[in-house]
Design a protein around this motif. Sequence first.
Motif, PDB file in Angstrom:
ATOM      1  N   GLN A 185       0.819  -1.204   0.000  1.00  0.00           N
ATOM      2  CA  GLN A 185       0.000   0.000   0.000  1.00  0.00           C
ATOM      3  C   GLN A 185       0.858   1.260   0.000  1.00  0.00           C
ATOM      4  N   ALA A 186       2.018   1.170   0.603  1.00  0.00           N
ATOM      5  CA  ALA A 186       2.942   2.302   0.524  1.00  0.00           C
ATOM      6  C   ALA A 186       3.322   2.555  -0.937  1.00  0.00           C
ATOM      7  N   GLY A 187       3.453   1.465  -1.685  1.00  0.00           N
ATOM      8  CA  GLY A 187       3.769   1.592  -3.109  1.00  0.00           C
ATOM      9  C   GLY A 187       2.626   2.230  -3.890  1.00  0.00           C
ATOM     10  N   TRP A 188       1.409   1.816  -3.585  1.00  0.00           N
ATOM     11  CA  TRP A 188       0.242   2.435  -4.241  1.00  0.00           C
ATOM     12  C   TRP A 188       0.234   3.937  -3.976  1.00  0.00           C
ATOM     13  N   ARG A 189       0.535   4.271  -2.734  1.00  0.00           N
ATOM     14  CA  ARG A 189       0.516   5.699  -2.365  1.00  0.00           C
ATOM     15  C   ARG A 189       1.560   6.457  -3.176  1.00  0.00           C
ATOM     16  N   GLU A 190       2.732   5.879  -3.290  1.00  0.00           N
ATOM     17  CA  GLU A 190       3.804   6.527  -4.054  1.00  0.00           C
ATOM     18  C   GLU A 190       3.396   6.730  -5.497  1.00  0.00           C
ATOM     19  N   ASN A 191       2.749   5.694  -6.073  1.00  0.00           N
ATOM     20  CA  ASN A 191       2.424   5.729  -7.496  1.00  0.00           C
ATOM     21  C   ASN A 191       1.218   6.607  -7.824  1.00  0.00           C
ATOM     22  N   SER A 192       0.460   6.965  -6.811  1.00  0.00           N
ATOM     23  CA  SER A 192      -0.797   7.672  -7.099  1.00  0.00           C
ATOM     24  C   SER A 192      -0.574   9.115  -7.523  1.00  0.00           C
ATOM     25  N   GLY A 193       0.568   9.674  -7.173  1.00  0.00           N
ATOM     26  CA  GLY A 193       0.812  11.071  -7.525  1.00  0.00           C
ATOM     27  C   GLY A 193      -0.122  12.032  -6.818  1.00  0.00           C
ATOM     28  N   MET A 194      -0.618  11.645  -5.654  1.00  0.00           N
ATOM     29  CA  MET A 194      -1.593  12.473  -4.957  1.00  0.00           C
ATOM     30  C   MET A 194      -1.015  13.088  -3.675  1.00  0.00           C
ATOM     31  N   ALA A 195       0.298  13.283  -3.665  1.00  0.00           N
ATOM     32  CA  ALA A 195       0.936  13.776  -2.442  1.00  0.00           C
ATOM     33  C   ALA A 195       0.367  15.123  -2.015  1.00  0.00           C
ATOM     34  N   GLU A 196       0.111  16.000  -2.973  1.00  0.00           N
ATOM     35  CA  GLU A 196      -0.407  17.325  -2.617  1.00  0.00           C
ATOM     36  C   GLU A 196      -1.853  17.235  -2.147  1.00  0.00           C
TER      37      GLU A 196
END
Lengths: 461, 303
Positions: free
Chosen positions: B251-262
């Motif tokens: 899930q950490a990987g999904w978060r990284e790949n989502s491009g939704m940091a902002e």
Amino acid sequence: MTTTTAATDTDTALMAHLLRRAGFGATRNQIDHYLEKGYEATVEELLNPEYGEPEDQDLLDRYFIASTEARSVGHADPQWSWRMATSPKQLEEKIALFWHSLLAVGGIKLDHGMEMLTEIDLFRRVGLGKFRTLLLEISRNPGMMYWLDNQNSHKDAPNENYGRELLELFSMGIDQNGEGAYTEDDVKAAARAFTGWASKPTMPPFFLGPFPMEFRFDPEDHDERDKTLLGETGNWNGDDAVNIIVQQPATAEFISRRLYQFFVADEPDQQEVRKLADVFTENDGEIRAVLRAIFNSEHFKSEEIRFRKVKSPAELVYGTARLTDRFDLPDMDTSQLANYAMFMGQHLLNPPSVEGWHEGEEWIDSGALVERINFASSQLERTDAPGVEQMLERVRSAGDSLSPREYVNACLDAMGAIQLSDRTMNILTEHAAGQSIHQDQRNRATEMFQLIASTPDYQYC
Amino acid sequence: MNPVDVRLARDGNLYVLSRSNASNKNVRISVVTPIDSEFLFEFANWGTEPGKATQPTAMDFGPDDRLYLADEFTQTISVFEKDGSFLTRWGEEGSGHGQFNRPSGLAVDSAGDLFVVDHLNARVQKWSPDGQHLSSFGTFGTGHGQFNFPWGISIDDQDHVWIADWRNDRIQRFSPEGEFVSAFGSSGNADGQFDRPSSVHCGRDGNIYVSDWRNDRVQVFDRDGTHRETLVGSATLSRWCQEFLDVNPEQAGWRENSGMAEREKLFWRPAGIETGPDGRIYIADSCRHRIQIYQRAPEPALV
């Protein structure tokens, strides 16, 4: 089933029929309101809802805060429940229910209540418009792409799920022998046309709640070679595939048949379906035009069509809820409505498969029937509900010198000008004759409402 | 669960009130340490019986450290010791004196009396700490002193009462006796405008903080209603989130790949607000399941 005409005039019975099919049914007062407008004007009003957020959306979000950011189907339930129980734009919700079963996305696999609600709203927004538009939008719907594994469809290794279901279940259909007006090569070509179409990777919802899903097209992963789809050859992409598919006579026939089965009768009348397919074609696949043709047809208006269609759980639950007219503010009962439908076999926002639900007589088994009767009876017992109060007042104003048959008819009229078979009518008349004239009149009428809601006849619309 | 209110106890612990949909049972008051997010205990879990909460809306501490909790389903105010021990509750559904129709906001004044926003009755009720009804003010409408589905409430250091007049998209200020004093705000998304303000908080720094609910932001005003600042959310990963991702690398990987940091930083339907003596501002980020904490200059030490 032969029917006994209730104490209502022909126009009233017809208007009630329209509102049961194009919507979830109406109170007797609402039927009167529409009678003043007239039948065709009512059809037009139903067919042309103004799309937009309901006035009470803020209240709904405030009370059901977890439904605002619905991470699961269970969290999302109140949002659609509220609209089906209260929206004045009944056909907007009914057509969403139709497409929800035909272009089915399963909530359990998607596990994203917010996206499920987005899809339902897509059906509200374009579900009465051109079928081409709807099919294009659903093909770009990230939930659909994920549901049918299109994120795993690559130019060198196309996944056929979406291409197959698009042809078989969403547009052209198959016959009783499993044969369609398309071939396996067409399935492969459609799948290749949709390579590179997918949902964007999204945030995991487990610690911050869901984030909106988004569609993504990756041109690097799209098969740019020529494909032959339904006899036409070119470097087709998904848009081209949809444009080719919606022009097929089989698509006009299939969509018209499904609309007929949902709005007219469980068993299709081939002659009527062909007429509707012509309307579909002549109007560039506009669903509104097909429904207009349905509702204004003598076939739809005829007595033989009425009370022949088994109510889906959603139709039974939200139709009865509307009859009580008691949902003026979001509350705990609002979210329970979806649970009742689930207990009866229809887990809204979570159809059992890509085929949606099997409608008609398959809705009814002994367990579901008990749930249906208990639910409807318990709702109509609520004499504090404005709708039930109106029903009681109508029966009271019919007079106190009614014969038992007239009394039953007065109750049927108060419940939205509904009708019963001769057999059921005779049983209820006998019961009414046995009721004590000294019984409290409110109790007597409430008891009759509950009995009517417990009959096999109430399972039909 | 969705945090809707947050309060600091005098011992420095943070009390977070969470609710969910009516049919989901993720309801409770959680007590944590505000510095290192250490979970201490929880109470007022889901239920309709005394000591439980069904659809809780707001809470506040009295000067005796007792915690008052409003519940719009049971139409009651419950009273707890700060260790979560249940003491009593009062209230019933209705529109008469001392009755409620969905209590939604709650604040305690300097004397220990409670002000409860009785939102479907479009009024504010004043209660003694032991549950005696004292007075009420407000009617339904859009004029001064009228309300349309009011929600949050706060009481300043002069015992003036501030109300988030939710569907009128404004903040109203009243004297301790319930006389209208002033109002600010209108419908919209410009500075000083609101789209359903859910909460108002009179900060220890003298500012008025407003959760601009459907605009997904918190606006900061001075006491005459002049707009000073807008906060849109600046969240970083909490300790609990980081621990979750550490043990769930996929899930950490999904978060990284989502491009939704902002996007991850932003508020989504902010609700209750609290300020601490150390200059911290705590905001219940209700649809993101977290408390966002801002740091301001601490209060000057008394000399």
